[in-house]
Write a protein that holds these residues in place. Structure first.
Motif, PDB file in Angstrom:
ATOM      1  N   PRO A 191      -1.250   8.482   4.631  1.00  0.00           N
ATOM      2  CA  PRO A 191      -2.711   8.315   4.634  1.00  0.00           C
ATOM      3  C   PRO A 191      -3.351   8.968   5.870  1.00  0.00           C
ATOM      4  O   PRO A 191      -4.412   9.569   5.781  1.00  0.00           O
ATOM      5  CB  PRO A 191      -2.899   6.797   4.635  1.00  0.00           C
ATOM      6  N   HIS A 192      -2.685   8.874   7.000  1.00  0.00           N
ATOM      7  CA  HIS A 192      -3.186   9.494   8.232  1.00  0.00           C
ATOM      8  C   HIS A 192      -3.373  11.000   8.046  1.00  0.00           C
ATOM      9  O   HIS A 192      -4.337  11.580   8.563  1.00  0.00           O
ATOM     10  CB  HIS A 192      -2.199   9.221   9.375  1.00  0.00           C
TER      11      HIS A 192
ATOM     12  N   VAL B  29       0.713   7.541  -6.182  1.00  0.00           N
ATOM     13  CA  VAL B  29      -0.449   8.427  -6.304  1.00  0.00           C
ATOM     14  C   VAL B  29      -0.104   9.825  -5.810  1.00  0.00           C
ATOM     15  O   VAL B  29      -0.488  10.825  -6.426  1.00  0.00           O
ATOM     16  CB  VAL B  29      -1.659   7.837  -5.535  1.00  0.00           C
ATOM     17  N   ARG B  30       0.619   9.897  -4.708  1.00  0.00           N
ATOM     18  CA  ARG B  30       1.065  11.197  -4.172  1.00  0.00           C
ATOM     19  C   ARG B  30       1.858  11.960  -5.216  1.00  0.00           C
ATOM     20  O   ARG B  30       1.648  13.150  -5.436  1.00  0.00           O
ATOM     21  CB  ARG B  30       1.974  10.961  -2.966  1.00  0.00           C
TER      22      ARG B  30
ATOM     23  N   MET C 286       0.814  -1.179   0.000  1.00  0.00           N
ATOM     24  CA  MET C 286       0.000   0.000   0.000  1.00  0.00           C
ATOM     25  C   MET C 286       0.872   1.263   0.000  1.00  0.00           C
ATOM     26  O   MET C 286       0.544   2.234  -0.669  1.00  0.00           O
ATOM     27  CB  MET C 286      -0.925   0.018   1.210  1.00  0.00           C
ATOM     28  N   GLN C 287       1.955   1.234   0.759  1.00  0.00           N
ATOM     29  CA  GLN C 287       2.826   2.414   0.823  1.00  0.00           C
ATOM     30  C   GLN C 287       3.385   2.778  -0.551  1.00  0.00           C
ATOM     31  O   GLN C 287       3.454   3.957  -0.905  1.00  0.00           O
ATOM     32  CB  GLN C 287       3.967   2.182   1.812  1.00  0.00           C
TER      33      GLN C 287
END
Length: 88
Positions: free
Chosen positions: A22-23, A8-9, A1-2
């Motif tokens: 994500p947080h 995406v970032r 996921m990271q």
């Protein structure tokens, strides 16, 4: 996921030196939602359980962790408090 989130970032142009987590998005969502409710002059206290539901929390105390006051949010809340007090 990271790895996927990092891609995406980068695609979104959100890599500006400090990596976004994500947080951080959850926190931003919570603060933005509160700001909008204040601007709409909604009963924010009554809507906090809804915010907890949005974030997938079983209790408000878990949600409170995300509600660090931003300068914008504090300004909106202070303005609203003064306006509401003046109307009484």
């Amino acid at each position: 996921m990271q790895s996927a989130f990092a891609k995406v970032r980068k695609l979104a142009g959100l890599d500006d030196g400090k990596p976004l987590r994500p947080h951080d998005l959850r926190h931003r969502f919570a603060v933005t939602r509160l700001s909008l409710w204040h601007e709409q002059r909604a009963n924010v206290q009554a809507l906090l359980p809804l915010l907890a539901t949005y974030l997938g929390h079983a209790s408000y105390s878990d949600t409170a962790y995300y509600l660090t006051g931003s300068a914008d949010l504090l300004a909106i809340a202070a303005e609203r408090a003064f306006l509401d007090e003046g109307a009484a």
